[in-house]
Design a protein around this motif. Sequence first.
Motif, PDB file in Angstrom:
ATOM      1  N   GLN A  67       0.823  -1.202   0.000  1.00  0.00           N
ATOM      2  CA  GLN A  67       0.000   0.000   0.000  1.00  0.00           C
ATOM      3  C   GLN A  67       0.867   1.266   0.000  1.00  0.00           C
ATOM      4  O   GLN A  67       0.512   2.284  -0.616  1.00  0.00           O
ATOM      5  N   THR A 112       0.868   4.446  -2.504  1.00  0.00           N
ATOM      6  CA  THR A 112       0.772   5.853  -2.097  1.00  0.00           C
ATOM      7  C   THR A 112       1.856   6.679  -2.804  1.00  0.00           C
ATOM      8  O   THR A 112       1.584   7.739  -3.408  1.00  0.00           O
ATOM      9  N   TYR A 149       1.375   6.811  -6.728  1.00  0.00           N
ATOM     10  CA  TYR A 149       0.372   7.749  -7.256  1.00  0.00           C
ATOM     11  C   TYR A 149       0.916   9.172  -7.283  1.00  0.00           C
ATOM     12  O   TYR A 149       0.797   9.897  -8.287  1.00  0.00           O
ATOM     13  N   LEU A 200       2.345  11.970   3.312  1.00  0.00           N
ATOM     14  CA  LEU A 200       0.943  11.620   3.562  1.00  0.00           C
ATOM     15  C   LEU A 200       0.843  10.352   4.441  1.00  0.00           C
ATOM     16  O   LEU A 200       0.093  10.287   5.404  1.00  0.00           O
ATOM     17  N   TYR A 201       1.677   9.391   4.063  1.00  0.00           N
ATOM     18  CA  TYR A 201       1.660   8.123   4.811  1.00  0.00           C
ATOM     19  C   TYR A 201       2.047   8.341   6.278  1.00  0.00           C
ATOM     20  O   TYR A 201       1.376   7.848   7.178  1.00  0.00           O
ATOM     21  N   ILE A 251      -0.703  10.133   8.302  1.00  0.00           N
ATOM     22  CA  ILE A 251      -1.920   9.328   8.567  1.00  0.00           C
ATOM     23  C   ILE A 251      -1.657   8.195   9.576  1.00  0.00           C
ATOM     24  O   ILE A 251      -2.506   7.869  10.393  1.00  0.00           O
ATOM     25  N   ARG A 252      -0.488   7.606   9.537  1.00  0.00           N
ATOM     26  CA  ARG A 252      -0.222   6.407  10.354  1.00  0.00           C
ATOM     27  C   ARG A 252      -0.501   6.587  11.852  1.00  0.00           C
ATOM     28  O   ARG A 252      -1.205   5.761  12.447  1.00  0.00           O
ATOM     29  N   VAL A 259      -4.119   6.520  12.479  1.00  0.00           N
ATOM     30  CA  VAL A 259      -4.698   5.164  12.336  1.00  0.00           C
ATOM     31  C   VAL A 259      -4.403   4.319  13.568  1.00  0.00           C
ATOM     32  O   VAL A 259      -5.267   3.587  14.073  1.00  0.00           O
ATOM     33  N   LEU A 293      -7.142   2.649  15.889  1.00  0.00           N
ATOM     34  CA  LEU A 293      -7.203   1.203  16.140  1.00  0.00           C
ATOM     35  C   LEU A 293      -7.225   0.884  17.636  1.00  0.00           C
ATOM     36  O   LEU A 293      -7.962   0.005  18.096  1.00  0.00           O
ATOM     37  N   ASN A 323       0.509  -3.442  14.517  1.00  0.00           N
ATOM     38  CA  ASN A 323       1.387  -2.679  13.610  1.00  0.00           C
ATOM     39  C   ASN A 323       1.093  -3.008  12.163  1.00  0.00           C
ATOM     40  O   ASN A 323       0.986  -2.113  11.313  1.00  0.00           O
ATOM     41  N   ILE A 338      -1.619  -4.305  10.998  1.00  0.00           N
ATOM     42  CA  ILE A 338      -2.955  -3.814  10.635  1.00  0.00           C
ATOM     43  C   ILE A 338      -2.892  -2.316  10.366  1.00  0.00           C
ATOM     44  O   ILE A 338      -3.455  -1.808   9.381  1.00  0.00           O
ATOM     45  N   ALA A 339      -2.160  -1.607  11.268  1.00  0.00           N
ATOM     46  CA  ALA A 339      -2.048  -0.154  11.108  1.00  0.00           C
ATOM     47  C   ALA A 339      -1.364   0.181   9.782  1.00  0.00           C
ATOM     48  O   ALA A 339      -1.790   1.094   9.055  1.00  0.00           O
ATOM     49  N   THR A 340      -0.331  -0.573   9.457  1.00  0.00           N
ATOM     50  CA  THR A 340       0.395  -0.334   8.210  1.00  0.00           C
ATOM     51  C   THR A 340      -0.533  -0.524   7.015  1.00  0.00           C
ATOM     52  O   THR A 340      -0.585   0.309   6.098  1.00  0.00           O
ATOM     53  N   GLU A 341      -1.251  -1.661   7.067  1.00  0.00           N
ATOM     54  CA  GLU A 341      -2.167  -1.962   5.963  1.00  0.00           C
ATOM     55  C   GLU A 341      -3.222  -0.879   5.809  1.00  0.00           C
ATOM     56  O   GLU A 341      -3.476  -0.379   4.713  1.00  0.00           O
ATOM     57  N   LEU A 342      -3.800  -0.543   6.984  1.00  0.00           N
ATOM     58  CA  LEU A 342      -4.893   0.434   6.957  1.00  0.00           C
ATOM     59  C   LEU A 342      -4.377   1.808   6.518  1.00  0.00           C
ATOM     60  O   LEU A 342      -5.002   2.498   5.695  1.00  0.00           O
ATOM     61  N   THR A 343      -3.219   2.198   7.083  1.00  0.00           N
ATOM     62  CA  THR A 343      -2.636   3.489   6.711  1.00  0.00           C
ATOM     63  C   THR A 343      -2.345   3.514   5.211  1.00  0.00           C
ATOM     64  O   THR A 343      -2.628   4.508   4.514  1.00  0.00           O
ATOM     65  N   GLY A 344      -1.791   2.394   4.761  1.00  0.00           N
ATOM     66  CA  GLY A 344      -1.498   2.287   3.336  1.00  0.00           C
ATOM     67  C   GLY A 344      -2.735   2.464   2.494  1.00  0.00           C
ATOM     68  O   GLY A 344      -2.726   3.184   1.484  1.00  0.00           O
ATOM     69  N   GLN A 345      -3.794   1.813   2.921  1.00  0.00           N
ATOM     70  CA  GLN A 345      -5.050   1.918   2.168  1.00  0.00           C
ATOM     71  C   GLN A 345      -5.538   3.359   2.108  1.00  0.00           C
ATOM     72  O   GLN A 345      -5.867   3.896   1.038  1.00  0.00           O
ATOM     73  N   ILE A 346      -5.525   4.001   3.286  1.00  0.00           N
ATOM     74  CA  ILE A 346      -6.033   5.376   3.342  1.00  0.00           C
ATOM     75  C   ILE A 346      -5.118   6.311   2.549  1.00  0.00           C
ATOM     76  O   ILE A 346      -5.569   7.107   1.703  1.00  0.00           O
ATOM     77  N   SER A 347      -3.813   6.172   2.829  1.00  0.00           N
ATOM     78  CA  SER A 347      -2.885   7.115   2.185  1.00  0.00           C
ATOM     79  C   SER A 347      -2.841   6.895   0.678  1.00  0.00           C
ATOM     80  O   SER A 347      -2.746   7.854  -0.098  1.00  0.00           O
ATOM     81  N   SER A 348      -2.918   5.615   0.264  1.00  0.00           N
ATOM     82  CA  SER A 348      -2.895   5.370  -1.187  1.00  0.00           C
ATOM     83  C   SER A 348      -4.128   5.958  -1.861  1.00  0.00           C
ATOM     84  O   SER A 348      -4.048   6.521  -2.947  1.00  0.00           O
ATOM     85  N   LEU A 355      -5.905   8.507  -0.745  1.00  0.00           N
ATOM     86  CA  LEU A 355      -5.751   9.971  -0.731  1.00  0.00           C
ATOM     87  C   LEU A 355      -4.732  10.415  -1.774  1.00  0.00           C
ATOM     88  O   LEU A 355      -4.946  11.393  -2.530  1.00  0.00           O
TER      89      LEU A 355
END
Lengths: 175, 675
Positions: free
Chosen positions: A64, A68, A71, A117-118, A121-122, A125, A129, B643, B645-655, B657
């Motif tokens: 992912q 990011t 893109y 951006l990454y 956001i991290r 997140v 969580l 971690n 999960i956070a990476t995956e989720l952050t990646g999803q959101i940031s990608s 955006l």
Amino acid sequence: MAKNNRNLKIEKTIKTVRPLYKTLIIWIIIPLFAIMFLETIILFAAGMIPTFIAYIIDPSVKKQITKTVCYSNLAGCFIVAINMWTYNNTLDQALYLMSDAGNWLIMFGSASLGWLLYFIIRPMVVSYLAIKFEAKRKNMENIKKNLIEEWGNAVIPETFEPARKENMQISDNKN
Amino acid sequence: MALKKIKGKVNKTDNGPIVSLRKKYTINSQQPLPDYDSGISLAFQASDITAISNKVIAYICDAKIPARINIIKILSTTTHHCLVRAIDWDVVFWPPKNRRCLVIICQQPLGNKLFKNNTITSMKEDKIITSFLIPTMQALRELHNNNICHGNIHIGNLYITDNNKIMLGECYTTPAFMNLPMAYNTSTNSLCLTAGRGNGKISDDMYAVGICVLALIVGEDPTNEYKSDRQIQQNKLKYGSYGTLAQHYRISNSLMAPLRGLLNDDPNERWGIEDIFTWINGKRLSPKQQVMPPKASQPFHFSGGEYGTARELAYAMAEKWNDVFEVIQNGSVDNWLRRSLQDERVTNAVNKAKDIPHPTTLDEKDKLIARLLMSLSSERPVQLRNLSGSIEGIGQLIGIMQKDINIRLLFSQLLTSGLLAFYLELKPNVSINGANIFTQIDKVKNILLQKGYGGGIERIAYLLNPWLPCVSPIFERDYVPNIDYLLPALNRYARLKGKDITTIIDKDIIAYILVHFKQQLKDEINEINSNGKVHLKILAEIKILARLQESLSNKRPMLDLCNAAAIILEPAIESFNSIKIRKHVTTKIKTAVSTGRILDVLLAVNIDENAKNDDYGFKLACNEYMGSVDGLIKLDEDIKDKNNIATELTGQISSSLSGLLAIMLAFGYAIYNVF
């Protein structure tokens, strides 16, 4: 045993056989494009270096972070490429643009925007969580508590698998 | 004697020593009347509140011996003045015994006991006729017309009235003939256990009258000559009753005839009431000479004694039961019968008795001995070791002695060995009453095989003796003469036990209810006897009591019993998994208990519906609990893997955006550049 080996061989054979369209893409379309849009490919190949690096260092399964960076990096490369496409779409022009540090700044800078951006956001997140997990735990504990209140300890299954039992004890201790 | 027994035991209640019966009679527990005591039944001063002029006394019956309350209603209507008339009865708390006892109110005898210290001035013939025979025969006629035997005629139970008439004492505080001294019993009855003499026959009363006449003639108890009952019995068997009791007295010729008639050992030849009246009216009957059993030319030697007649031998054998099989085995009885006694009837009967397969077990040997004894003498009752009773009294015997383990075993053996059928085979002219009892026993003997509740000896005992009180150990301090008294007695028991109560029903009570309760209780009994859950058995027990309470015309609230039911039903309530249902049922039960209606308690438990809901709800709850446990395990795994999960989720959101921003930027720049 022999049968298993045979199956593996068949699987390997299947994996090695590439579909025709892929063969066509690799051996005909890509070389054709490379010949047709050589200047664009060279420009993008150079401009997308941050994405390649991101791909290498990206720990996530679905890559992912790479997406990011990719893109935003693509957007930077696109801006530089537009100058080439609208003015003089030649290999010289591509090399000329690549010799300009400003263009590198645009391409690499846009990639760094993706990273930025990454990293912004991290932490958000992670916090989200933590809150979500805590709320979920409380909810489940409440369900358990209510069930025990209504049905007593008889509702607790006596025969859990050892691993589950262990996990249950861990979760009880945490509470 | 009675006073001695009671002294020091008076436990004054709120009412003091005065006990009220049906709010009509009062009994003073501190005023015993030993002159009127009748065997084990003690007499006390009583008074009729409604009619002071009626002189009454109260008999306190022994709790272990059932009284004849079934005849009291009939006796209360008798008008004969030479019979102590029973008036009323009830069960009341009796302070001296500190328990509830059966009390029978009866007319006070119109004078004192006739025999004091077992002696009186001997009476002349005329006086015996006018003072004793005529009134007694009239009284007995009235009783016998109602199919009742007095069963307690002896010199200790005779009273002299103001007008010099002799009055018969009570006959209802114990079963007929049970209280009667052995000498006053006919030869058959005297060979029975006291409880096994049955309701008796008219001729049995006449025999006792005969001995009383003898006592009045000689002015003393004619049994005084003998040291023991056994001696009297042995002599009766040897010389006959008249020979044993009257032979050593001088008796006028005129009185000899009725005496011989009354004391005839053959019940068919014994004088009856009409014979006595005929004799009184001047027709001097001459009684048939009593036929004595044939005597052997050589006596039979058995266990150190010599016996000349078959009935004497049978008596001795019954006493030395364990020695009999040997003499049967060695053939000495057969030889003696054939060579010395030469009585064809007895020989044939003995041959018939021995006509069974060779006995090997103890039970089979007992059966052979019992058959032999019955065949040796036609007077003998049914006997199996210590158990002996007339065919009419065998049912009563097990009724009264049902708690005696030895008697229970012998009775079971008696029923299964076919001895009663053999007895009837030997005596085809047995009384109708005896034949009825045999038919009844034959019908109920299968119940012996039912080992659970509602079967066994208890049920048989109550079936054969519907008048028997409930003898459950639960009623140790109570008396339950009929089914109407059962629930109030249980209510008292529940009150006494309080919270310590564990059971309110037992095998005896179930058997008693099954015999006396008209409704079918098959389902409940099956539930009690099933191997199911304990609380379901308890529920079935309570259900029986509820049905009993509902069937009673007088539905008195049974608060203590309901409370006990609630306590006993706790396991049933505990059987619900849902604490909510438990609390709900407990609250409902509390309300139901206050109504005093057992059915309400049962309805509050509502076991069928609540159990169904509980089962269904419990299954759902278990699944839900399992689901939440699984969810927690998954959550823990997620936390561990936070971690990633956070990476995956952050990646999803940031990608997402980033993609959006890139598109906007690229398009924006392209549009700007073009235009």
